[in-house]
Design a protein around this motif. Structure first.
Motif, PDB file in Angstrom:
ATOM      1  N   TYR A 143       0.820  -1.205   0.000  1.00 56.48           N
ATOM      2  CA  TYR A 143       0.000   0.000   0.000  1.00 56.48           C
ATOM      3  C   TYR A 143       0.861   1.266   0.000  1.00 56.48           C
ATOM      4  O   TYR A 143       0.611   2.201  -0.776  1.00 56.48           O
ATOM      5  CB  TYR A 143      -0.927  -0.008   1.221  1.00 56.48           C
ATOM      6  N   LYS A 144       1.849   1.302   0.865  1.00 55.96           N
ATOM      7  CA  LYS A 144       2.720   2.476   0.947  1.00 55.96           C
ATOM      8  C   LYS A 144       3.431   2.730  -0.377  1.00 55.96           C
ATOM      9  O   LYS A 144       3.569   3.875  -0.820  1.00 55.96           O
ATOM     10  CB  LYS A 144       3.747   2.295   2.072  1.00 55.96           C
ATOM     11  N   SER A 145       3.867   1.663  -1.014  1.00 52.98           N
ATOM     12  CA  SER A 145       4.582   1.805  -2.280  1.00 52.98           C
ATOM     13  C   SER A 145       3.640   2.237  -3.404  1.00 52.98           C
ATOM     14  O   SER A 145       3.974   3.111  -4.203  1.00 52.98           O
ATOM     15  CB  SER A 145       5.265   0.486  -2.639  1.00 52.98           C
ATOM     16  N   ILE A 146       2.465   1.610  -3.482  1.00 55.96           N
ATOM     17  CA  ILE A 146       1.485   1.969  -4.520  1.00 55.96           C
ATOM     18  C   ILE A 146       1.065   3.431  -4.394  1.00 55.96           C
ATOM     19  O   ILE A 146       0.916   4.147  -5.392  1.00 55.96           O
ATOM     20  CB  ILE A 146       0.251   1.043  -4.431  1.00 55.96           C
ATOM     21  N   LYS A 147       0.892   3.894  -3.164  1.00 61.59           N
ATOM     22  CA  LYS A 147       0.425   5.255  -2.912  1.00 61.59           C
ATOM     23  C   LYS A 147       1.557   6.285  -2.921  1.00 61.59           C
ATOM     24  O   LYS A 147       1.316   7.476  -2.709  1.00 61.59           O
ATOM     25  CB  LYS A 147      -0.304   5.320  -1.563  1.00 61.59           C
ATOM     26  N   GLY A 148       2.776   5.831  -3.157  1.00 63.60           N
ATOM     27  CA  GLY A 148       3.904   6.756  -3.219  1.00 63.60           C
ATOM     28  C   GLY A 148       4.318   7.304  -1.871  1.00 63.60           C
ATOM     29  O   GLY A 148       4.865   8.411  -1.784  1.00 63.60           O
ATOM     30  N   LEU A 149       4.068   6.523  -0.807  1.00 66.96           N
ATOM     31  CA  LEU A 149       4.406   6.972   0.545  1.00 66.96           C
ATOM     32  C   LEU A 149       5.808   6.556   0.960  1.00 66.96           C
ATOM     33  O   LEU A 149       6.197   6.734   2.113  1.00 66.96           O
ATOM     34  CB  LEU A 149       3.389   6.406   1.544  1.00 66.96           C
ATOM     35  N   THR A 150       6.567   5.999   0.042  1.00 62.34           N
ATOM     36  CA  THR A 150       7.955   5.633   0.303  1.00 62.34           C
ATOM     37  C   THR A 150       8.804   6.004  -0.896  1.00 62.34           C
ATOM     38  O   THR A 150       8.316   6.016  -2.037  1.00 62.34           O
ATOM     39  CB  THR A 150       8.086   4.119   0.580  1.00 62.34           C
TER      40      THR A 150
ATOM     41  N   ASP B  13      11.453   4.322  -1.768  1.00 62.31           N
ATOM     42  CA  ASP B  13      12.090   3.103  -2.266  1.00 62.31           C
ATOM     43  C   ASP B  13      11.231   2.500  -3.374  1.00 62.31           C
ATOM     44  O   ASP B  13      10.188   1.886  -3.117  1.00 62.31           O
ATOM     45  CB  ASP B  13      12.269   2.110  -1.113  1.00 62.31           C
ATOM     46  N   LYS B  14      11.666   2.641  -4.611  1.00 65.35           N
ATOM     47  CA  LYS B  14      10.911   2.138  -5.759  1.00 65.35           C
ATOM     48  C   LYS B  14      10.986   0.619  -5.900  1.00 65.35           C
ATOM     49  O   LYS B  14      10.209   0.036  -6.665  1.00 65.35           O
ATOM     50  CB  LYS B  14      11.411   2.795  -7.042  1.00 65.35           C
ATOM     51  N   ASN B  15      11.909  -0.008  -5.192  1.00 68.88           N
ATOM     52  CA  ASN B  15      12.077  -1.458  -5.317  1.00 68.88           C
ATOM     53  C   ASN B  15      11.061  -2.248  -4.502  1.00 68.88           C
ATOM     54  O   ASN B  15      10.875  -3.444  -4.724  1.00 68.88           O
ATOM     55  CB  ASN B  15      13.489  -1.875  -4.885  1.00 68.88           C
ATOM     56  N   ILE B  16      10.410  -1.594  -3.543  1.00 69.00           N
ATOM     57  CA  ILE B  16       9.509  -2.307  -2.637  1.00 69.00           C
ATOM     58  C   ILE B  16       8.354  -2.952  -3.383  1.00 69.00           C
ATOM     59  O   ILE B  16       8.042  -4.128  -3.182  1.00 69.00           O
ATOM     60  CB  ILE B  16       8.973  -1.370  -1.546  1.00 69.00           C
ATOM     61  N   LEU B  17       7.694  -2.207  -4.259  1.00 67.71           N
ATOM     62  CA  LEU B  17       6.478  -2.694  -4.904  1.00 67.71           C
ATOM     63  C   LEU B  17       6.723  -3.950  -5.741  1.00 67.71           C
ATOM     64  O   LEU B  17       6.061  -4.974  -5.515  1.00 67.71           O
ATOM     65  CB  LEU B  17       5.847  -1.584  -5.745  1.00 67.71           C
ATOM     66  N   PRO B  18       7.638  -3.938  -6.714  1.00 69.80           N
ATOM     67  CA  PRO B  18       7.851  -5.171  -7.491  1.00 69.80           C
ATOM     68  C   PRO B  18       8.386  -6.323  -6.652  1.00 69.80           C
ATOM     69  O   PRO B  18       7.987  -7.475  -6.845  1.00 69.80           O
ATOM     70  CB  PRO B  18       8.853  -4.749  -8.565  1.00 69.80           C
ATOM     71  N   ARG B  19       9.270  -6.003  -5.701  1.00 69.75           N
ATOM     72  CA  ARG B  19       9.841  -7.055  -4.859  1.00 69.75           C
ATOM     73  C   ARG B  19       8.763  -7.717  -4.009  1.00 69.75           C
ATOM     74  O   ARG B  19       8.657  -8.952  -3.959  1.00 69.75           O
ATOM     75  CB  ARG B  19      10.921  -6.453  -3.948  1.00 69.75           C
ATOM     76  N   ALA B  20       7.955  -6.905  -3.355  1.00 72.83           N
ATOM     77  CA  ALA B  20       6.902  -7.442  -2.494  1.00 72.83           C
ATOM     78  C   ALA B  20       5.849  -8.175  -3.315  1.00 72.83           C
ATOM     79  O   ALA B  20       5.368  -9.234  -2.915  1.00 72.83           O
ATOM     80  CB  ALA B  20       6.259  -6.317  -1.687  1.00 72.83           C
ATOM     81  N   LEU B  21       5.506  -7.625  -4.470  1.00 68.50           N
ATOM     82  CA  LEU B  21       4.477  -8.232  -5.307  1.00 68.50           C
ATOM     83  C   LEU B  21       4.916  -9.604  -5.809  1.00 68.50           C
ATOM     84  O   LEU B  21       4.150 -10.575  -5.762  1.00 68.50           O
ATOM     85  CB  LEU B  21       4.157  -7.311  -6.475  1.00 68.50           C
TER      86      LEU B  21
ATOM     87  N   ALA C 126      -5.954  -0.954  -6.271  1.00 64.29           N
ATOM     88  CA  ALA C 126      -5.120   0.147  -5.772  1.00 64.29           C
ATOM     89  C   ALA C 126      -4.118   0.578  -6.834  1.00 64.29           C
ATOM     90  O   ALA C 126      -3.883   1.776  -7.038  1.00 64.29           O
ATOM     91  CB  ALA C 126      -4.388  -0.291  -4.499  1.00 64.29           C
ATOM     92  N   ILE C 127      -3.517  -0.397  -7.522  1.00 64.29           N
ATOM     93  CA  ILE C 127      -2.569  -0.079  -8.597  1.00 64.29           C
ATOM     94  C   ILE C 127      -3.279   0.665  -9.723  1.00 64.29           C
ATOM     95  O   ILE C 127      -2.788   1.676 -10.233  1.00 64.29           O
ATOM     96  CB  ILE C 127      -1.914  -1.370  -9.136  1.00 64.29           C
ATOM     97  N   GLN C 128      -4.460   0.175 -10.112  1.00 61.87           N
ATOM     98  CA  GLN C 128      -5.218   0.788 -11.198  1.00 61.87           C
ATOM     99  C   GLN C 128      -5.571   2.236 -10.891  1.00 61.87           C
ATOM    100  O   GLN C 128      -5.495   3.118 -11.761  1.00 61.87           O
ATOM    101  CB  GLN C 128      -6.501  -0.018 -11.445  1.00 61.87           C
ATOM    102  N   GLY C 129      -5.943   2.506  -9.646  1.00 66.13           N
ATOM    103  CA  GLY C 129      -6.417   3.837  -9.297  1.00 66.13           C
ATOM    104  C   GLY C 129      -5.348   4.819  -8.873  1.00 66.13           C
ATOM    105  O   GLY C 129      -5.625   6.023  -8.780  1.00 66.13           O
ATOM    106  N   SER C 130      -4.136   4.341  -8.610  1.00 66.72           N
ATOM    107  CA  SER C 130      -3.130   5.229  -8.012  1.00 66.72           C
ATOM    108  C   SER C 130      -1.873   5.443  -8.849  1.00 66.72           C
ATOM    109  O   SER C 130      -1.137   6.397  -8.597  1.00 66.72           O
ATOM    110  CB  SER C 130      -2.706   4.677  -6.645  1.00 66.72           C
ATOM    111  N   MET C 131      -1.616   4.574  -9.813  1.00 66.75           N
ATOM    112  CA  MET C 131      -0.358   4.666 -10.549  1.00 66.75           C
ATOM    113  C   MET C 131      -0.571   5.230 -11.949  1.00 66.75           C
ATOM    114  O   MET C 131      -1.614   4.997 -12.570  1.00 66.75           O
ATOM    115  CB  MET C 131       0.314   3.291 -10.620  1.00 66.75           C
ATOM    116  N   PRO C 132       0.410   5.971 -12.460  1.00 64.29           N
ATOM    117  CA  PRO C 132       0.273   6.543 -13.808  1.00 64.29           C
ATOM    118  C   PRO C 132       0.270   5.458 -14.878  1.00 64.29           C
ATOM    119  O   PRO C 132       0.894   4.408 -14.715  1.00 64.29           O
ATOM    120  CB  PRO C 132       1.510   7.445 -13.930  1.00 64.29           C
ATOM    121  N   ASP C 133      -0.446   5.717 -15.961  1.00 61.10           N
ATOM    122  CA  ASP C 133      -0.536   4.744 -17.042  1.00 61.10           C
ATOM    123  C   ASP C 133       0.829   4.525 -17.695  1.00 61.10           C
ATOM    124  O   ASP C 133       1.688   5.409 -17.701  1.00 61.10           O
ATOM    125  CB  ASP C 133      -1.537   5.229 -18.104  1.00 61.10           C
ATOM    126  N   GLY C 134       1.001   3.331 -18.236  1.00 62.05           N
ATOM    127  CA  GLY C 134       2.256   3.001 -18.909  1.00 62.05           C
ATOM    128  C   GLY C 134       2.561   1.519 -18.806  1.00 62.05           C
ATOM    129  O   GLY C 134       1.812   0.750 -18.182  1.00 62.05           O
TER     130      GLY C 134
END
Length: 357
Positions: A275-282, A284-292, A318-326
C-alpha cells in the motif's frame, strides 16, 4: 552471464517440477503452445509492453519452459536479451522487472540480496524478508547461487557491508537459526524465551538488551521463534511489536520491529508495504515489485485478504487507481490480478502444500 544461465534454468526446473500448471497438464499440447508463444515473443521482443503482458501471466514453471524452448528454437537466451535491453537503457523499469521475474526463485533472491547490500541500510529489510520467508534448504540454495555468481560468500558480504547497521546482527542470527539442526518445536521453550524476551525489551527502562535478543534469534528455528511470539502475546496480553513501537530510542529496536512484523504477521506486513509503495508513501521504488513477486509465489490469498480488510480494496484496484498509465503499470497489474494468473507455491519442492497439488 552466458556461462551462468544453464545453472539458473537447472535450479529452477529442479525446484519447480512439483508445481504443475496448465502448460504441463498435456505434454503434447503444452509443447505446441509453448512453441507458438515463443514465436510471438520473438516477433515482438522489442515491444516490452507486449512481452510484459505475456510473461506476467505465467507461473514459474511456465516461464522456465518458455525460456528453454526459446533458446532451443532461436539459439538466444531470453533473460539475457532483457538484461541487454536494461543495460542499454531501453525503458529501464520494465526491463528490470521482466529480467527479475524471469529468473529462477533462488537466483531472484540472489539479485535482491546483492541489490540490498549495494544500497545499504535502507534496503536491509529485503534481506530480512528472504531470511524469514524461506526454509533452510532454500536459504542454502540461495547462498550457493550467490557464491557461484559473485565468487563471494553472502555471510561475509552482509557482515562487512558499510555503513554498519543493527540489521547485520539480526541477519547473522537468522542465518545461524537456519543452520540449526533442531527443528522440533517446544511450547515450554517458547514460553521460557518469551519471558526472557520480555525482560530484555519491556521489563527494563533502558535500551533493549541486544545480546539476549540475538541469542534467542540465533538458537531457535523459525517455527520456534513464531511460537515464541505467539506465547509472548498470550502471556502479556499484547504483541511484542506494540512494545517495540514505544521504544524509539535506538536503531536496534527499529530493526528488530521490522523483523518481527515480517516474521510474525507476514500478510499484514506485505499488505502495508504494498500500500505504501502503490500510494507513493515511500521513496524506495524497489519495494512494490519485490513485495508483489514475493507475495504472488507465497501467500497471495492471505496478503490479498489483509490488504482488502485494511484498505477496503484489492491490490490490483489500488494499482489501477493510483499509478500513472504506462508499461510499468500494465506489468504490475498483470502480476497483481489473480483472474489472469495461476498462482504457484514458492520454490520449495518439499512443501506440504506443493505435494498435495
Amino acid at each position: 552471464m552466458a556461462d551462468r544461465q544453464p545453472q539458473v534454468t537447472t535450479i529452477a526446473q529442479n525446484t519447480r517440477l512439483q508445481h504443475s500448471p496448465s502448460m504441463a497438464s498435456n505434454p503434447s499440447t503444452s509443447h505446441l503452445d509453448c512453441q507458438n508463444e515463443c514465436r510471438e515473443i520473438h516477433e515482438k521482443k522489442s515491444q516490452l509492453g507486449h512481452l510484459a503482458r505475456i510473461l506476467a501471466r505465467r507461473t514459474q514453471l511456465e516461464r522456465q519452459q518458455l525460456c528453454s524452448t526459446y533458446t532451443a528454437m532461436y539459439g538466444q537466451d531470453l533473460v539475457e536479451h532483457l538484461q541487454r535491453a536494461q543495460a542499454a537503457g531501453q525503458r529501464n523499469e520494465v526491463c528490470t522487472l521482466l529480467s527479475l521475474w524471469m529468473l529462477g526463485p533462488h537466483e531472484r533472491d540472489v539479485v535482491l540480496a546483492k541489490q540490498s547490500l549495494a544500497i545499504g541500510d535502507n534496503q536491509y529489510i529485503a534481506l530480512v524478508e528472504i531470511y524469514v520467508g524461506r526454509k533452510p534448504r532454500q536459504i542454502l540454495l540461495m547462498k550457493q547461487s550467490y557464491l557461484a555468481r559473485f565468487k563471494r560468500h553472502l555471510d561475509y558480504d552482509i557482515a562487512s557491508s558499510e555503513p554498519k547497521s543493527p540489521y547485520q546482527k539480526i541477519l547473522a542470527a537468522l542465518d545461524a537459526a537456519h543452520k540449526s539442526h533442531d527443528m522440533d518445536v517446544s511450547l515450554h521453550v517458547a514460553q521460557w524465551d518469551a519471558k526472557r524476551l520480555y525482560e530484555a525489551v519491556e521489563g527494563r527502562a533502558e535500551a533493549t538488551d541486544e545480546a539476549v535478543v540475538i541469542e534467542i534469534l540465533s538458537k531457535r528455528c523459525l517455527p520456534q521463534l513464531k511460537l515464541m511470539l505467539s506465547c509472548y502475546k498470550h502471556i502479556y496480553g499484547h504483541d511484542l511489536t506494540k512494545t517495540l513501537k514505544k521504544k524509539t530510542e535506538g536503531e536496534f529496536e527499529d530493526s528488530f520491529l521490522m523483523t518481527v512484523k515480517c516474521m510474525y504477521t507476514p500478510a499484514k506486513y506485505y499488505a502495508k508495504m504494498l500500500y505504501k509503495s502503490i500510494k507513493g508513501l515511500t521513496t524506495d521504488k524497489n519495494i512494490l515489485p519485490r513485495a508483489l513477486m514475493n507475495v504472488i509465489e507465497t501467500d497471495r490469498k492471505e496478503v490479498e485478504k489483509a490488504f482488502q480488510t485494511k484498505y477496503g480494496m484489492k491490490i490490483h484496484e489500488a494499482i489501477q487507481g493510483s499509478m500513472p498509465d504506462g508499461e510499468y503499470k500494465e506489468f504490475l497489474l498483470a502480476l497483481a490480478t489473480p483472474s489472469i494468473r495461476v498462482s504457484a507455491q514458492h520454490h520449495d519442492p518439499t512443501s506440504s502444500r506443493a505435494k498435495k497439488r
